[in-house]
Design an enzyme around this catalytic site. Structure first.
Site, mmCIF file in Angstrom:
data_model
loop_
_atom_site.group_PDB
_atom_site.id
_atom_site.type_symbol
_atom_site.label_atom_id
_atom_site.label_comp_id
_atom_site.label_asym_id
_atom_site.label_seq_id
_atom_site.Cartn_x
_atom_site.Cartn_y
_atom_site.Cartn_z
ATOM 1 N N GLY A 77 0.823 -1.114 -0.057
ATOM 2 C CA GLY A 77 -0.005 0.060 -0.039
ATOM 3 C C GLY A 77 0.953 1.297 0.119
ATOM 4 O O GLY A 77 2.049 1.298 0.368
ATOM 5 N N ARG A 141 1.324 -5.907 -5.059
ATOM 6 C CA ARG A 141 1.373 -6.809 -3.686
ATOM 7 C C ARG A 141 1.736 -8.299 -4.416
ATOM 8 O O ARG A 141 1.621 -9.158 -3.623
ATOM 9 C CB ARG A 141 -0.315 -6.868 -3.008
ATOM 10 C CG ARG A 141 -0.427 -5.482 -2.563
ATOM 11 C CD ARG A 141 -1.646 -5.566 -1.807
ATOM 12 N NE ARG A 141 -2.001 -4.385 -1.184
ATOM 13 C CZ ARG A 141 -1.824 -3.649 -0.114
ATOM 14 N NH1 ARG A 141 -0.682 -4.634 0.547
ATOM 15 N NH2 ARG A 141 -2.165 -2.651 0.315
ATOM 16 N N ASP A 172 5.509 -7.450 5.664
ATOM 17 C CA ASP A 172 5.446 -8.731 4.650
ATOM 18 C C ASP A 172 6.538 -8.261 3.538
ATOM 19 O O ASP A 172 7.210 -9.480 3.038
ATOM 20 C CB ASP A 172 4.068 -8.847 4.008
ATOM 21 C CG ASP A 172 3.158 -9.589 4.960
ATOM 22 O OD1 ASP A 172 3.505 -10.404 5.769
ATOM 23 O OD2 ASP A 172 2.104 -8.805 5.432
ATOM 24 N N LYS A 198 8.306 0.829 5.407
ATOM 25 C CA LYS A 198 7.104 1.723 4.953
ATOM 26 C C LYS A 198 5.830 1.201 5.424
ATOM 27 O O LYS A 198 5.671 0.040 5.333
ATOM 28 C CB LYS A 198 7.133 1.873 3.376
ATOM 29 C CG LYS A 198 5.837 2.413 2.791
ATOM 30 C CD LYS A 198 5.062 1.549 1.965
ATOM 31 C CE LYS A 198 4.454 0.092 2.542
ATOM 32 N NZ LYS A 198 3.487 -0.549 1.618
ATOM 33 N N ASP A 201 0.573 2.474 8.738
ATOM 34 C CA ASP A 201 -0.053 1.751 10.122
ATOM 35 C C ASP A 201 0.763 2.015 11.297
ATOM 36 O O ASP A 201 0.295 1.894 12.465
ATOM 37 C CB ASP A 201 -0.298 0.376 9.875
ATOM 38 C CG ASP A 201 -1.418 0.107 8.907
ATOM 39 O OD1 ASP A 201 -1.986 0.906 8.386
ATOM 40 O OD2 ASP A 201 -1.747 -1.238 8.691
#
Length: 547
Positions: A77, A141, A172, A198, A201
């Protein structure tokens, strides 16, 4: 592309660097490292990149004129500042040797595998300096985890004479970077892999990573919007605003926004889990605050809800874990059924405790918990309208109290979800500087022969001159966790610490905020003006570093 007046001005901003990165650089190696848990398992999986030392950069007298072409990937994201990581990387490799070239792989890790790229030049980079978004090269992703992907990527790496790949991503994505680094090291291909931290969140942090980039900008952007809503709320005085905030696995965004704006209620998922709170208990607590304020003549308020709350309610968390395992094992069989049959299938295969929880959930929520997973095998909690679910249940509770004569107020809820609004905002001064320094650090890690490292910048509540730049082995942050029914090596997520300074600061004030109207209206992010306004860090970072 069209460039706004703000973007033209912003392009002229020159990000500030730590002293160690302002000229020639040398490496100071620190203590050897080990993983945060499951040391033997992680060491066995990463024999070539495990146990490496911490790295810190220091000023040097001689320049390293390393010749190196570099590839860069934006993964996962969006987060404000990604373009500045690329800018710092580009400027640093050109400073080392003007012949060095930077290639951006398009639309995430898939660009490496599919050989889709562009060369990043001074000309095409200029329009993206100090801007938000990942639109320069796009993001994706695709998970890098298969040998054929690594070998396919190697083909274009060899063709472009690339020495190293920089992967800019979250936990991840950096786990994938570590896997790729280990593979290329084991094969002795001579290809280095470096990661950059990065995620808006805020859950990619530890003793070495003080904050992930994008968190500063995103929380300031959300806080501006929340402040606007609070002012509207305090003007109209007739609505309860339920605001869901991005943050799938941790409540850092909700907590930071609460510290900045002082809403009446802010739920913290980690506290809900620690106290083993049920959904009904959460609803009752909110309803009590609504009723109290109504008795004071205040039929209005603001509630902040973290995106991942549902998973942290223990009974629902246990249900989700069993659903994850069930769908990992029998997903194909399940997906071929119609809606009614899917529900029956799930009820037939759940344990009795989780079956009871599933049956008590509103049908829409139960359905969303059992839909397709994201690429990492997780429930897509952003699709669950938790803010509406909770406000509806609060409304039912208040109606019940009204019939019992315990409540006589008005309850008019409005709903908001702030997610994409913050992911591509123009980066704050902090994120512009921090990201530029991360890119510069990544270049220096490559120049000094490192692989399997993540670029880091520390001491970030001080002035940029006093920032400390370096690198941490990615394996140091890893442990084993269950994903898609299998134990996998992953970077451990940092959740809100209930004994940490930010949460304690929130707890000390929240009862007052619930009863009184203590709203703060931060206003828009300021790029120019007093340093006390435009260069302040997040309250989270300040409180954590001033223990």
């Amino acid at each position: 592309m069209e460039i706004s007046a703000l973007q033209k001005e912003r392009a002229n901003y020159q990000p500030k660097l730590p002293i160690a990165l302002q000229g020639a650089v040398k490496v100071k190696e620190g203590a050897l490292t080990q993983s945060v848990d499951n040391q033997e398992d992680i060491k066995k999986l990463f024999p070539n990149t495990y146990g490496m030392p911490l790295v810190e950069f220091e000023p040097a007298t001689e320049f390293n004129n390393a010749k190196m072409n570099v590839g860069v990937i934006l993964s996962g994201g969006q987060a404000p500042g990604g373009h500045n990581v690329i800018s710092g990387l580009f400027d640093e490799i050109k400073k080392l040797n003007p012949e060095n070239r930077l290639f951006g792989f398009l639309m995430g890790p898939g660009g490496l595998v599919d050989h889709k790229y562009l060369e990043i030049t001074a000309e095409n980079l200029q329009a993206y300096r100090n801007t938000g978004g990942f639109d320069m090269i796009g993001s994706g992703r695709t998970k890098l985890e298969k040998e054929e992907q690594f070998e396919k990527g190697l083909e274009i790496i060899r063709k472009l004479d690339i020495k190293a790949i920089v992967i800019i991503g979250g936990d991840d994505s950096n786990t994938n970077a570590c896997v790729l680094a280990e593979y290329y090291a084991a094969k002795k291909y001579g290809v280095q892999v470096i990661g950059c931290p990065k995620t808006i969140d805020g859950d990619l942090k530890n003793d070495q990573i003080e904050t992930s980039f994008g968190f500063d900008t995103a929380t300031k952007t959300y806080s501006e919007l929340i402040g606007n809503i609070e002012r509207d709320c305090n003007s109209a005085r007739k609505y309860w605003h339920f605001i869901k905030l991005m943050g799938r696995s941790a409540s850092h965004i909700a907590l930071e926004c609460a510290l900045q704006t002082q809403p009446n209620i802010c739920l913290i998922s980690e506290e809900v889990e620690a106290k083993d709170m049920s959904l009904n208990a959460i609803v009752e607590d909110i309803a009590k605050t609504v009723a109290y304020r109504a008795n004071q003549g205040n039929n209005f308020g603001v509630v902040l809800i973290p995106e991942g709350l549902i998973e942290f309610i223990p009974s629902i968390g246990r249900l989700i874990q069993e659903l994850n395992d069930l769908l990992a094992a029998h997903g194909d069989e399940y997906l071929n059924l119609d809606k009614v049959a899917q529900r029956e299938y799930i009820l037939a295969h759940l344990s009795s405790e989780n079956k009871s929880t599933f049956e008590t959930l509103p049908e829409g929520v139960a359905r969303q918990l059992s839909l397709d997973r994201d690429p990492h095998g997780n429930v897509q909690v952003s699709l669950i309208e938790t803010e509406k679910l909770i406000s509806e249940m609060v409304g039912v509770k208040l109606e019940q109290w009204k019939k019992e004569g315990k409540y006589n107020g008005k309850f008019s809820p409005l709903h908001h979800f702030f997610g994409y609004e913050g992911r591509c905002a123009a980066p704050s001064n902090f994120d512009a500087d921090y990201c530029y320094a991360l890119g510069s650090s990544a270049a220096q890690l490559i120049a000094n022969g490192k692989t399997g490292y993540m670029a880091i910048v520390k001491n970030t509540i001080a002035g940029t001159d006093k920032w400390l730049a370096g690198g941490v082995p990615i394996t140091m942050m890893m442990n084993m966790e269950k994903r898609n029914g299998e134990m996998k090596p992953v970077i451990r997520k940092a959740l809100v610490e209930l004994n940490g300074a930010p949460f304690k600061a929130f707890v000390a004030q929240r009862e007052k905020w619930a009863k009184e109207t203590c709203y703060v209206y931060p206003g828009p992010i300021q790029y120019w003006g007093a340093s006390s306004v435009c260069d302040i860090t997040t309250k989270t970072l300040f409180l954590e570093q001033n223990k």
